[in-house]
Each structure stands twice: as structure tokens, then as C-alpha cells.
Design an enzyme around this catalytic site. Structure first.
Site, PDB file in Angstrom:
ATOM      1  N   HIS A  79     -43.140 -32.928 -45.494  1.00  0.00           N
ATOM      2  CA  HIS A  79     -43.864 -33.840 -44.606  1.00  0.00           C
ATOM      3  C   HIS A  79     -44.629 -34.921 -45.364  1.00  0.00           C
ATOM      4  O   HIS A  79     -45.094 -35.885 -44.736  1.00  0.00           O
ATOM      5  CB  HIS A  79     -44.853 -33.068 -43.724  1.00  0.00           C
ATOM      6  CG  HIS A  79     -44.206 -32.156 -42.733  1.00  0.00           C
ATOM      7  ND1 HIS A  79     -43.195 -32.559 -41.895  1.00  0.00           N
ATOM      8  CD2 HIS A  79     -44.424 -30.837 -42.452  1.00  0.00           C
ATOM      9  CE1 HIS A  79     -42.811 -31.540 -41.137  1.00  0.00           C
ATOM     10  NE2 HIS A  79     -43.532 -30.489 -41.458  1.00  0.00           N
ATOM     11  N   ASP A 116     -35.469 -26.626 -42.507  1.00  0.00           N
ATOM     12  CA  ASP A 116     -36.772 -26.244 -41.966  1.00  0.00           C
ATOM     13  C   ASP A 116     -36.806 -26.582 -40.477  1.00  0.00           C
ATOM     14  O   ASP A 116     -36.159 -27.539 -40.038  1.00  0.00           O
ATOM     15  CB  ASP A 116     -37.866 -27.007 -42.707  1.00  0.00           C
ATOM     16  CG  ASP A 116     -39.272 -26.547 -42.347  1.00  0.00           C
ATOM     17  OD1 ASP A 116     -39.852 -25.762 -43.123  1.00  0.00           O
ATOM     18  OD2 ASP A 116     -39.790 -26.978 -41.295  1.00  0.00           O
ATOM     19  N   HIS A 118     -39.024 -27.929 -38.766  1.00  0.00           N
ATOM     20  CA  HIS A 118     -39.656 -29.219 -38.511  1.00  0.00           C
ATOM     21  C   HIS A 118     -38.892 -30.334 -39.236  1.00  0.00           C
ATOM     22  O   HIS A 118     -38.381 -30.124 -40.331  1.00  0.00           O
ATOM     23  CB  HIS A 118     -41.114 -29.208 -38.990  1.00  0.00           C
ATOM     24  CG  HIS A 118     -41.938 -28.127 -38.383  1.00  0.00           C
ATOM     25  ND1 HIS A 118     -42.158 -26.916 -39.019  1.00  0.00           N
ATOM     26  CD2 HIS A 118     -42.588 -28.057 -37.189  1.00  0.00           C
ATOM     27  CE1 HIS A 118     -42.921 -26.153 -38.244  1.00  0.00           C
ATOM     28  NE2 HIS A 118     -43.176 -26.829 -37.131  1.00  0.00           N
ATOM     29  N   ASP A 197     -38.845 -21.130 -40.945  1.00  0.00           N
ATOM     30  CA  ASP A 197     -39.601 -21.079 -39.698  1.00  0.00           C
ATOM     31  C   ASP A 197     -38.721 -21.294 -38.475  1.00  0.00           C
ATOM     32  O   ASP A 197     -39.224 -21.305 -37.350  1.00  0.00           O
ATOM     33  CB  ASP A 197     -40.766 -22.068 -39.712  1.00  0.00           C
ATOM     34  CG  ASP A 197     -40.467 -23.362 -40.445  1.00  0.00           C
ATOM     35  OD1 ASP A 197     -39.301 -23.585 -40.807  1.00  0.00           O
ATOM     36  OD2 ASP A 197     -41.410 -24.139 -40.674  1.00  0.00           O
TER      37      ASP A 197
END
Length: 257
Positions: A79, A116, A118, A197
Site C-alpha cells: 500500500h 493479497d 487488498h 488475507d
């Protein structure tokens, strides 16, 4: 880190140099991480040891590329944008490792594959205009950080947003699109942003990938370039995370068997 280091043999690494970080980030961000005491972003905190930890995590990603290994390191990185820390991420470990491989190993073309849950907004922001790096992300959407939607595509970046509840078969179907893009790009190295995740028992999202699913994604990733390495991103269930990393390691190692 404790549950992973208790489970797996590992080698220690040297921290990344600030020059390594500056291939991807601004001097302002490095200084901000160095000096901030408290919240640097709404969910990302800095202390007196944060810069050291962030440089070690980036150094682990570099060492993973050097060894064709798996960087079991936190804080995660995908991120972190050029000039902004966010989403638990200070520096973009995998982008730093990709640029290091190009500068220090003479690698020409790198593909970064991010599974991931996200969207890897930071990695995309750093490499989107770089014709020598392909970025592909499979992620739940809509979800934090709100980027990576179906129309967010580019010459060398590919986003595959997936609805909540997607399981192994849905990921395999999406992965076939990633494979086609990678084959067209013909990278020298594949780097995987390996977040866990998207697992069915992870508390931060709503996907249904199993350990077998991560093993298969890793197995398929390992066939896409002469060299493959991985960097840990998310995964927040301490009970399941070691087994998921073990499954991915099995998948990556199948090519060597």
C-alpha cells in the site's frame, strides 16, 4: 513474525539501504518515517524503531530476490505509495526489490503478481509508468483502499477485482488472465506479493480461498519465469497463517522437485 519464525527455518538479512528505498520513494517519505512518533496514516503508526523495521523488511525482500526465496517480513509494503505510507505499509518492499534486481543484478523485465486480498495501490502507483515492470493484482472489490476497480487498467498493469465470497475456483479462473499477461510480457523474474488475507478464516476480508488454493496459485506462479521470489504481505489470523505460508512454500517448491 513470531508464529512464522517458530515454524520455519530462516536466515537473517541486512537492511535495505536508503538508496534502495529512494528508487521507489521520495526523500520526504523516508524522513517522515524516520521522525514521526505516532500516527503517520489513519491505521499506520511510527515509533523510534519503525525506520529500522521498515528497512529490514525491504532488505528481506531484496534477499528473497537474491536467493529465489520467500521474505517472511513485516511491515508489509504494497500500500505504500511514492510519497505516502498507508495501510500498515511504510515502504513498498516488493517494488524496492524489483528495482534493486534491475539495478544490481542486471534484470531487465520484472512481473509483480499480487494476490493479497487488498489492491496493491502503492505498487501500482510506483510502477504504473514503468514499461519494464508488469503489475497484476487479484483482490476483493470493493474493499480498502478503494482502488483497483474493473476499469483501472494500463499497458503494464492489470487489475482483476473479485466479489466477496470468491473461493479457489474463482481465483484459478482469474489467474488464467494473469498468466496470459505474464506470458506476453516475458519477464526475467516474477515476484509475488503473497498476502494470505483472502483465506476463508481471515478477519479482515470476506474471501474463501483455502490452503490448497494458495498452494496452487504458488505452483502456477513458479512456472512463469526463470526466477521466482515472494514477499509476505497480509494475513492476520495467527492460527492459520503458518499453514498458509507452508502451503505456498510447497507450491513454489514443486517446480524444483
Amino acid at each position: 513474525m513470531t508464529v512464522l519464525h517458530d515454524r520455519f527455518p530462516f536466515v537473517e538479512c541486512e537492511p535495505a539501504l536508503e538508496d534502495d528505498v529512494l528508487r521507489c520513494h521520495t526523500e520526504r517519505l523516508v524522513e517522515q518515517v524516520r521522525t514521526t512518533r505516532g500516527w503517520i496514516d489513519g491505521d499506520t503508526i511510527c515509533t523510534e524503531t519503525t525506520l529500522e523495521a521498515a528497512l529490514l523488511a525491504a532488505g528481506a525482500a531484496i534477499e528473497a530476490v537474491r536467493r529465489n526465496g520467500f521474505a517472511l517480513a513485516r511491515p508489509p509494503g504494497h500500500h505504500a505509495e511514492r510519497d505516502r505510507a498507508m495501510g500498515f505499509c511504510l515502504f513498498d518492499n516488493i517494488a524496492i526489490a524489483a528495482r534493486w534486481a534491475q539495478a544490481e543484478l542486471g534484470v531487465e523485465r520484472v512481473a509483480i503478481l499480487d494476490w493479497d486480498v487488498h489492491h496493491g495501490n502503492g505498487t501500482q502507483e510506483i510502477v504504473a509508468d514503468d514499461p519494464t515492470i508488469l503489475f497484476a493484482s487479484l483482490h476483493q472489490w470493493p474493499l480498502y483502499p478503494g482502488t483497483g476497480g474493473p476499469y483501472e487498467q494500463g499497458e503494464t498493469y492489470l487489475n482483476i477485482p473479485l466479489p466477496p465470497g470468491t473461493g479457489d475456483e474463482g481465483y484459478y479462473e482469474a489467474w488464467s488472465t494473469v498468466e496470459r499477461a505474464v506470458h506476453r510480457f516475458e519477464p526475467d523474474v516474477v515476484l509475488v506479493s503473497a498476502g494470505f488475507d483472502a483465506h476463508t478464516d481471515d478477519p479482515l476480508a470476506d474471501m474463501d480461498v483455502t490452503a490448497a488454493g494458495f498452494r496452487e496459485l504458488a505452483r502456477r506462479a513458479a512456472t512463469l519465469a526463470p526466477r521466482v521470489a515472494a514477499v509476505l504481505e497480509g494475513g492476520y489470523n495467527l492460527r492459520t497463517l503458518p499453514d498458509l505460508v507452508a502451503a505456498a512454500l510447497d507450491g513454489f517448491e514443486e517446480r524444483e522437485a
